[in-house]
Each structure stands twice: as C-alpha cells, then as structure tokens.
Design a protein around this motif. Structure first.
Motif, PDB file in Angstrom:
ATOM      1  N   LEU A 168       0.807  -1.348   0.009  1.00 35.53           N
ATOM      2  CA  LEU A 168      -0.005   0.055   0.087  1.00 35.53           C
ATOM      3  C   LEU A 168       0.851   1.377   0.017  1.00 35.53           C
ATOM      4  N   ASN A 169       0.230   2.320  -0.360  1.00 40.98           N
ATOM      5  CA  ASN A 169       1.219   3.638  -0.393  1.00 40.98           C
ATOM      6  C   ASN A 169       0.567   4.764   0.441  1.00 40.98           C
ATOM      7  N   ILE A 170       1.341   5.687   0.905  1.00 42.76           N
ATOM      8  CA  ILE A 170       0.850   6.505   1.759  1.00 42.76           C
ATOM      9  C   ILE A 170       1.455   7.998   1.235  1.00 42.76           C
ATOM     10  N   PRO A 171       0.651   8.905   0.565  1.00 46.35           N
ATOM     11  CA  PRO A 171       1.148  10.094   0.070  1.00 46.35           C
ATOM     12  C   PRO A 171       1.592  11.034   0.934  1.00 46.35           C
ATOM     13  N   LEU A 172       2.640  11.572   0.824  1.00 43.47           N
ATOM     14  CA  LEU A 172       3.355  12.684   1.712  1.00 43.47           C
ATOM     15  C   LEU A 172       2.886  13.903   1.357  1.00 43.47           C
ATOM     16  N   MET A 173       2.405  14.494   2.321  1.00 40.99           N
ATOM     17  CA  MET A 173       1.763  16.204   2.110  1.00 40.99           C
ATOM     18  C   MET A 173       1.986  16.994   3.274  1.00 40.99           C
ATOM     19  N   PRO A 174       2.669  18.200   3.062  1.00 42.60           N
ATOM     20  CA  PRO A 174       2.734  18.939   4.332  1.00 42.60           C
ATOM     21  C   PRO A 174       1.778  19.314   5.235  1.00 42.60           C
ATOM     22  N   GLU A 175       0.292  19.380   4.324  1.00 46.72           N
ATOM     23  CA  GLU A 175      -0.650  19.818   5.156  1.00 46.72           C
ATOM     24  C   GLU A 175      -1.292  18.440   5.773  1.00 46.72           C
ATOM     25  N   ILE A 176      -0.942  17.359   5.544  1.00 50.57           N
ATOM     26  CA  ILE A 176      -1.402  16.125   6.075  1.00 50.57           C
ATOM     27  C   ILE A 176      -0.370  15.396   7.137  1.00 50.57           C
ATOM     28  N   PRO A 177      -0.814  15.232   8.445  1.00 51.84           N
ATOM     29  CA  PRO A 177       0.116  14.714   9.426  1.00 51.84           C
ATOM     30  C   PRO A 177       0.526  13.414   8.707  1.00 51.84           C
ATOM     31  N   PRO A 179       0.579   9.366   9.025  1.00 55.01           N
ATOM     32  CA  PRO A 179      -0.003   8.307   9.892  1.00 55.01           C
ATOM     33  C   PRO A 179       0.789   7.745  10.902  1.00 55.01           C
ATOM     34  N   GLN A 180       0.420   7.842  12.179  1.00 60.17           N
ATOM     35  CA  GLN A 180       0.988   7.422  13.495  1.00 60.17           C
ATOM     36  C   GLN A 180       1.229   5.776  13.214  1.00 60.17           C
ATOM     37  N   GLU A 181       0.514   5.142  12.312  1.00 62.77           N
ATOM     38  CA  GLU A 181       0.653   3.495  12.152  1.00 62.77           C
ATOM     39  C   GLU A 181       2.070   3.432  11.655  1.00 62.77           C
ATOM     40  N   LEU A 182       2.643   4.278  11.063  1.00 61.84           N
ATOM     41  CA  LEU A 182       3.994   3.863  10.334  1.00 61.84           C
ATOM     42  C   LEU A 182       5.018   3.796  11.389  1.00 61.84           C
ATOM     43  N   LEU A 183       4.761   4.290  12.348  1.00 61.16           N
ATOM     44  CA  LEU A 183       5.828   4.475  13.643  1.00 61.16           C
ATOM     45  C   LEU A 183       5.542   3.044  14.294  1.00 61.16           C
TER      46      LEU A 183
END
Length: 270
Positions: A168-177, A179-183
């Motif tokens: 799956l993919n997570i788009p990175l954008m400065p306006e969107i925090p 996801p803590q699940e990545l940690l």
C-alpha cells in the motif's frame, strides 16, 4: 518494417515479453504482434496465411504441444519465415536433467493455484488501501511505500501485487500529518520514494496538461511548492528511518526488484 509474431498456445504474454525485450535492443521500428491460442494445425494455417510479408517476419513461439509446434516450424520454413521456439529447448533440457517427461500443458505458467490466488488477494489489497483510503491496512501490508504525488506509488503497488506482495502507499503532503501507524510497524517494510525535483516538476506539468483548465491554477507543479514538499518528505523518511529509493529515471520493474530483494522475496515464497 520487421514484424515479430509472439505465438502461443495460451494467452501469449510470455512470448510477447520476450519479443518486446528482443525488439527493444534495436534502434529501429519493429512491430510486435501477439498471436494467442494456437492449439491446432488449423490455427497454425490460419496464422501463417495472415502473415503479409514473410521475408520481413519472424516468429517467437512458446508452443508446448509438440505436434503443433513441429507443424508451425514446418509451415514457417515453407513460407521463409524465421522462427525461434523458446520453450522447447528449455523443456527438453529440464526433462533430461530430471529424467521426467513434461506434461505439455498449455498455459501452465498461468495455472490457478495458491500462488494465483495470492496475487488476486494482493491486487485487491492494493486497490482497497491505495492512496491512504484506509490506514488500517498498514499493519497487514508486506510493503508500505511513502512518497510525494507522482512518484509512481500506485503502479508500483500494483506491480508488486502481481508478485503476490501486499503493498500500500501513503502520499506525503505537508498539510497532512504522517500516519502514526507507520511508527508501529517494522521499518524494514517501509520504503521512501525519492525523486529529482526537475523530473517531478515535469511529470506534474504533464499531468496538469491532461486536466481541465480550471485545475491549472493550483501550485501542483510550482517549483517552490515542489521543493517544500521534497523537504517535508525527506524529514518524514529520516524520522521513519526507512530505506529510500531514488526513482528518478528508474523503471517500475527496477524499483520493484530492489524492494523484493530487500524483503527477501522469492518467486516460490508461500
């Protein structure tokens, strides 16, 4: 023009891939045509009669049915068409090494076994969790891709899915925090996709050119905006301490190979 026919007694994808890989080695216009489901002498004759320019034609065959394969060779020789059968020598060699007779089953590479259903499941997974649609999939993923928009995250996920890998993919954008699940997952599953800013700008400009004019006012391809996004993505990847891959001028297949090697993927992995 030279035409290469990819002839198969199944769907023809293997023959076509070999034909295209061969044609791509030459800086000239070579046409590749897929000819699937050649399973009888009648099919062979129909195909041979459809070849318009035998002298400038070649056949790459993956026929496994011996009698049909031999008849195709015979007809090609009669018509002066160059022919290479890529499965015959391979099957014969393995037969000699194992002391076993092959099944000669057309389309065996596409059989609907456990591996096939893993691929279907992985594709459904990639579509369900694409672009952060549902973050609950993060803990179940084999691979998590993080990166900016237009870094080939989605097509890469689908390519990996075709190998039976749940991505799956997570788009990175400065306006969107982030996801803590990545940690909370193994960082070895996470791969950050990096890209040269100039290439990203060009890709986004091309994307905008395909949109309606009302969208062209956004800063999607603005140089300053892109640099800000790249800086943000770099900070996130450092925080995640994940492996990064520079996808600048890199084919999806090449990026996927790096990922598969990193996670220890093998084609016979269950």
């Amino acid at each position: 023009m030279v035409t290469v026919y990819a002839v198969s007694d199944s769907i023809g994808e293997t023959a076509e891939l070999v034909a295209k890989a061969s044609a791509n080695q030459f800086r000239t216009n070579i046409q590749v045509k897929r000819v699937p489901y050649i399973k009888s002498a009648e099919d062979v004759n129909e195909f041979i009669n459809s070849v318009e320019d035998p002298e400038n034609s070649a056949v790459i065959s993956t026929l496994v049915l011996v009698e049909v394969r031999e008849f195709l060779v015979q007809r090609c020789i009669e018509k002066g068409i160059n022919i290479i059968n890529i499965l015959g020598p391979c099957v014969s060699t393995i037969s000699r090494m194992t002391g076993k007779q092959p099944d000669y089953t057309p389309g065996a590479v596409w059989k609907m076994d456990d591996e096939y259903y893993r691929k279907i499941e992985a594709m459904e997974f990639a579509m369900q969790y694409d672009d952060s649609k549902n973050l609950s999939g993060i803990k179940h993923a084999d691979v998590v891709l993080v990166g900016l928009s237009r870094t080939s995250k989605t097509p890469l996920c689908m390519y990996l899915a075709n190998k039976g890998i749940k991505a799956l993919n997570i788009p990175l954008m400065p306006e969107i925090p982030m996801p803590q699940e990545l940690l909370e997952i193994d960082k070895k599953k996470i791969f950050g996709l990096k890209i040269d800013p100039m290439q990203l700008i060009e890709i986004r400009k091309h994307r905008l050119s395909k949109m309606k004019s009302s969208y062209k006012e956004i800063e999607y391809a603005n140089a300053e905006r892109v640099l800000d996004e790249l800086d943000y993505a770099e900070k996130i990847m450092r925080r995640l301490r994940c492996k990064t891959i520079d996808v600048t001028q890199r084919a999806i297949e090449d990026t996927a190979l790096i990922i598969m090697k990193s996670i220890g993927y093998t084609s016979d992995k269950k």
